[in-house]
Design a protein around this motif. Structure first.
Motif, PDB file in Angstrom:
ATOM      1  N   LEU A  15       0.859  -1.174   0.000  1.00 36.80           N
ATOM      2  CA  LEU A  15       0.000   0.000   0.000  1.00 36.80           C
ATOM      3  C   LEU A  15       0.900   1.231   0.000  1.00 36.80           C
ATOM      4  O   LEU A  15       1.667   1.459   0.928  1.00 36.80           O
ATOM      5  N   LEU A  16       0.825   2.016  -1.081  1.00 34.05           N
ATOM      6  CA  LEU A  16       1.723   3.145  -1.265  1.00 34.05           C
ATOM      7  C   LEU A  16       1.021   4.462  -0.981  1.00 34.05           C
ATOM      8  O   LEU A  16      -0.159   4.630  -1.273  1.00 34.05           O
ATOM      9  N   ALA A  17       1.770   5.391  -0.416  1.00 31.56           N
ATOM     10  CA  ALA A  17       1.264   6.749  -0.209  1.00 31.56           C
ATOM     11  C   ALA A  17       1.406   7.532  -1.508  1.00 31.56           C
ATOM     12  O   ALA A  17       2.475   7.562  -2.112  1.00 31.56           O
ATOM     13  N   LEU A  18       0.330   8.169  -1.955  1.00 32.82           N
ATOM     14  CA  LEU A  18       0.349   8.974  -3.174  1.00 32.82           C
ATOM     15  C   LEU A  18       0.465  10.458  -2.869  1.00 32.82           C
ATOM     16  O   LEU A  18       1.015  11.221  -3.656  1.00 32.82           O
ATOM     17  N   GLY A  19      -0.077  10.873  -1.737  1.00 35.17           N
ATOM     18  CA  GLY A  19      -0.007  12.266  -1.327  1.00 35.17           C
ATOM     19  C   GLY A  19      -0.047  12.358   0.181  1.00 35.17           C
ATOM     20  O   GLY A  19      -0.660  11.510   0.847  1.00 35.17           O
ATOM     21  N   VAL A  20       0.599  13.384   0.732  1.00 33.51           N
ATOM     22  CA  VAL A  20       0.648  13.553   2.179  1.00 33.51           C
ATOM     23  C   VAL A  20       0.406  15.023   2.514  1.00 33.51           C
ATOM     24  O   VAL A  20       1.080  15.914   1.990  1.00 33.51           O
ATOM     25  N   GLY A  21      -0.571  15.274   3.362  1.00 30.00           N
ATOM     26  CA  GLY A  21      -0.795  16.607   3.915  1.00 30.00           C
ATOM     27  C   GLY A  21      -0.615  16.552   5.415  1.00 30.00           C
ATOM     28  O   GLY A  21      -0.844  15.507   6.038  1.00 30.00           O
ATOM     29  N   ILE A  22      -0.210  17.659   6.023  1.00 30.29           N
ATOM     30  CA  ILE A  22       0.006  17.676   7.460  1.00 30.29           C
ATOM     31  C   ILE A  22      -0.761  18.833   8.099  1.00 30.29           C
ATOM     32  O   ILE A  22      -0.992  19.867   7.474  1.00 30.29           O
ATOM     33  N   HIS A  23      -1.188  18.609   9.329  1.00 34.22           N
ATOM     34  CA  HIS A  23      -1.830  19.641  10.147  1.00 34.22           C
ATOM     35  C   HIS A  23      -1.044  19.658  11.458  1.00 34.22           C
ATOM     36  O   HIS A  23      -1.277  18.842  12.351  1.00 34.22           O
ATOM     37  N   ILE A  24      -0.087  20.566  11.567  1.00 34.03           N
ATOM     38  CA  ILE A  24       0.857  20.541  12.673  1.00 34.03           C
ATOM     39  C   ILE A  24       0.178  20.834  14.005  1.00 34.03           C
ATOM     40  O   ILE A  24       0.435  20.165  15.006  1.00 34.03           O
ATOM     41  N   ARG A  25      -0.702  21.827  14.041  1.00 34.62           N
ATOM     42  CA  ARG A  25      -1.346  22.191  15.308  1.00 34.62           C
ATOM     43  C   ARG A  25      -2.168  21.021  15.864  1.00 34.62           C
ATOM     44  O   ARG A  25      -2.164  20.778  17.068  1.00 34.62           O
ATOM     45  N   ARG A  26      -2.846  20.305  14.991  1.00 28.96           N
ATOM     46  CA  ARG A  26      -3.662  19.170  15.433  1.00 28.96           C
ATOM     47  C   ARG A  26      -2.890  17.851  15.394  1.00 28.96           C
ATOM     48  O   ARG A  26      -3.444  16.796  15.722  1.00 28.96           O
ATOM     49  N   GLN A  27      -1.641  17.892  14.965  1.00 28.50           N
ATOM     50  CA  GLN A  27      -0.782  16.704  14.903  1.00 28.50           C
ATOM     51  C   GLN A  27      -1.424  15.586  14.074  1.00 28.50           C
ATOM     52  O   GLN A  27      -1.579  14.454  14.518  1.00 28.50           O
ATOM     53  N   LEU A  28      -1.776  15.957  12.834  1.00 32.12           N
ATOM     54  CA  LEU A  28      -2.425  15.012  11.930  1.00 32.12           C
ATOM     55  C   LEU A  28      -1.647  14.873  10.632  1.00 32.12           C
ATOM     56  O   LEU A  28      -1.080  15.849  10.131  1.00 32.12           O
ATOM     57  N   PHE A  29      -1.635  13.671  10.106  1.00 30.92           N
ATOM     58  CA  PHE A  29      -1.195  13.398   8.747  1.00 30.92           C
ATOM     59  C   PHE A  29      -2.430  12.978   7.951  1.00 30.92           C
ATOM     60  O   PHE A  29      -3.190  12.109   8.389  1.00 30.92           O
ATOM     61  N   ILE A  30      -2.628  13.572   6.782  1.00 34.95           N
ATOM     62  CA  ILE A  30      -3.702  13.180   5.874  1.00 34.95           C
ATOM     63  C   ILE A  30      -3.034  12.557   4.655  1.00 34.95           C
ATOM     64  O   ILE A  30      -2.285  13.226   3.939  1.00 34.95           O
TER      65      ILE A  30
END
Length: 284
Positions: A15-30
């Motif tokens: 299972l490969l990651a195609l895109g990664v977004g981050i939300h630093i304040r909420r400590q989330l990876f999308i």
């Protein structure tokens, strides 16, 4: 410190990651993956929310608006805007000539940027204030540069950075696309070709062509930059991000608010003001 997350496995055991977004304040990876789903990974709670946007088909590149808790996702020739908490997405841009190579939101200044690969294409943007579920937004091309697939935004310098594949160098412009400059004229054996993802910190860039991870360092002896390959012993790289608070700043007013009024009661105060005027380069 290096933290490794496993997305899971599909029928092909990969299972490969195609895109990664981050939300630093909420400590989330999308993260969008090769199962055509979007997952939310919480660093603080150590949990995974799977398939958070089932309405989006074939999601790839992701960018997070950390000020308004929204996620922008590329799906083939469309760009979607979604609230962070639920699957209530709208089409922001439709029927693009080719799928964008990169997508980044700038909530500080009020724009969404994306690239288009091809002759006479380049870097485009839309005003976030124009986004509405009732209409599609017409993008504005701000930089014309052939075969552009990646770029980054620096909120401290208020500038954009992007490679020039033909000239094998790195360029910079103001956030509206003006004042384009070659910022890497002195590089020993430059390697700025075929870049598909780009990030940077403290005047140092990191990038990938999909199979190699590269960085740069300044050699004060020769006053030139050198490129180095970062050995992670893998051959698949996508969605570079820099996890640092300076990459997602909280904006402060550049001028004082106007028409400040206050009504005081025994236990509370009601305050009203007009926001300060926007700067010339900011969106509506």
């Amino acid at each position: 410190m290096c933290t490794i997350f496993t997305l899971g496995k599909n029928m092909n055991n990969v299972l490969l990651a195609l895109g990664v977004g981050i939300h630093i304040r909420r400590q989330l990876f999308i993260v969008s993956d090769s199962n055509e789903t979007v997952q939310q990974i919480s660093l603080s709670a150590d949990t995974v929310r799977k398939n958070m946007y089932p309405s989006i088909l074939k999601p790839t590149v992701i960018s997070v608006d950390w000020l308004n808790d929204r996620v922008y996702i590329l799906s083939r020739n469309r760009i979607f805007g979604c609230p962070l908490a639920r699957d209530d997405c709208i089409v922001v841009v439709d029927s693009l000539p080719v799928p964008p190579g990169d997508l980044k939101v700038d909530p500080v200044n009020g724009f969404l940027y994306f690239t288009q690969d091809g002759e006479g294409k380049g870097l485009y943007r839309i005003d976030l204030a124009d986004i509405s579920p009732k209409r599609r937004v017409q993008p504005t091309q701000i930089v014309t540069i052939n075969h552009l697939k990646a770029f980054m935004i620096d909120f401290e310098t208020v500038r954009l950075y992007f490679p020039n594949h033909t000239r094998n160098t790195m360029l910079s412009s103001f956030v509206d696309g003006s004042d384009i400059q070659d910022i890497r004229p002195n590089v020993i054996m430059p390697n700025y070709k075929h870049i598909i993802s780009l990030t940077g910190y403290d005047n140092r860039f990191y990038w990938t062509n999909g199979s190699e991870m590269m960085s740069e360092e300044f050699d004060p002896r020769f006053e030139k930059y050198r490129h180095n390959e970062l050995l992670f012993f893998d051959k698949y790289y996508r969605g570079l991000n820099m996890y640092h608070p300076r990459m997602q700043p909280t904006p402060v007013p550049h001028a004082a608010p106007m028409n400040l009024q206050a009504l005081f009661e025994p236990t509370e105060a009601h305050i009203k003001w007009d926001p300060p005027p926007l700067l010339q380069y900011q969106g509506e």
